[in-house]
Design a protein around this motif. Structure first.
Motif, mmCIF file in Angstrom:
data_model
loop_
_atom_site.group_PDB
_atom_site.id
_atom_site.type_symbol
_atom_site.label_atom_id
_atom_site.label_comp_id
_atom_site.label_asym_id
_atom_site.label_seq_id
_atom_site.Cartn_x
_atom_site.Cartn_y
_atom_site.Cartn_z
ATOM 1 N N LEU A 54 -4.137 8.192 -2.903
ATOM 2 C CA LEU A 54 -4.058 8.506 -0.225
ATOM 3 C C LEU A 54 -4.755 7.331 0.387
ATOM 4 N N ARG B 238 -6.662 12.727 -2.889
ATOM 5 C CA ARG B 238 -7.696 11.744 -2.157
ATOM 6 C C ARG B 238 -7.405 10.598 -3.146
ATOM 7 N N ILE C 192 -4.809 -0.317 4.367
ATOM 8 C CA ILE C 192 -3.369 -0.249 5.514
ATOM 9 C C ILE C 192 -4.597 -0.456 7.313
ATOM 10 N N LEU C 193 -5.698 0.618 7.038
ATOM 11 C CA LEU C 193 -6.558 0.396 8.237
ATOM 12 C C LEU C 193 -7.533 -1.103 8.156
ATOM 13 N N THR D 214 -4.749 3.669 1.901
ATOM 14 C CA THR D 214 -4.427 4.177 3.543
ATOM 15 C C THR D 214 -5.784 3.311 4.001
ATOM 16 N N CYS E 3 0.797 -1.444 0.097
ATOM 17 C CA CYS E 3 -0.114 -0.084 -0.313
ATOM 18 C C CYS E 3 0.958 1.173 0.053
ATOM 19 N N LEU E 4 2.106 1.389 0.874
ATOM 20 C CA LEU E 4 2.930 2.161 0.543
ATOM 21 C C LEU E 4 4.019 2.853 -0.804
ATOM 22 N N ILE F 235 1.314 4.532 -3.248
ATOM 23 C CA ILE F 235 0.656 5.422 -2.435
ATOM 24 C C ILE F 235 1.465 6.294 -3.670
#
Length: 173
Positions: free
Chosen positions: A126, A123, A133-134, A130, A91-92, A95
């Motif tokens: 990210l 948006r 990740i959550l 994000t 995920c990082l 981005i």
């Protein structure tokens, strides 16, 4: 019509024209592998419980049954959550890849900067990563609670070492 609205809404959070199916597929594969790897906890717990019961039988004959203790939960969890770092890392990287996408070819970054809502650019880069990740962190938290509950219910009370929850928090921090 409703599915078309959902599809358009999903693309609000992605760079226009960017193909994301590989990113999504790889995320779900990595997350599935991480979950399956963490579920090895149950076999580890089972083998430690079997060893505990064997020692209980042995020590019962000697009258020293109160000296038999179970391995700490923290020890049983070692390495079980390490693979969750892979979908988070993906995920990082996503981005960064999304930001890089705007600077390629026709440099659509200039168009994005002229939009009335400048936050749309952020948006699109990210939001989805994000949220993923959550999701990973949430799954890890649920699994940790399940593992803790199973451990506390399976281990005989006289064999539990005190402060398992506190040891878990010290381990995570």
């Amino acid at each position: 019509m409703k599915s078309n609205e959902g599809k358009q809404k999903k693309h609000l959070y992605a760079p226009p024209g960017m193909s994301l199916w590989r990113e999504r597929a790889l995320f779900w594969v990595l997350l599935t592998v991480a979950i399956l790897h963490s579920l090895e906890f149950f076999s580890t717990l089972q083998s430690h419980l079997q060893s505990l019961y064997e020692r209980l039988e042995q020590y019962e004959n000697w009258g020293m049954i109160n000296r038999v203790t179970m391995t700490d939960l923290v020890v049983l969890l070692r390495g079980k959550f390490v693979l969750f770092g892979m979908p988070i890392l993906l995920c990082l990287m996503a981005i960064g890849n999304r930001y890089r996408y705007y600077h390629q070819g026709s440099k659509s970054i200039y168009l994005m900067r002229r939009l009335p809502d400048r936050r749309q650019w952020y948006r699109s880069c990210l939001v989805q990563p994000t949220l993923r990740i959550l999701l990973v962190i949430g799954i890890m938290a649920v699994l940790l609670l399940v593992f803790y509950a199973v451990y506390m219910n399976q281990v005989p009370e006289g064999c539990l070492l005190p402060n398992q929850w506190q040891k878990l928090w010290r381990w995570n921090l």
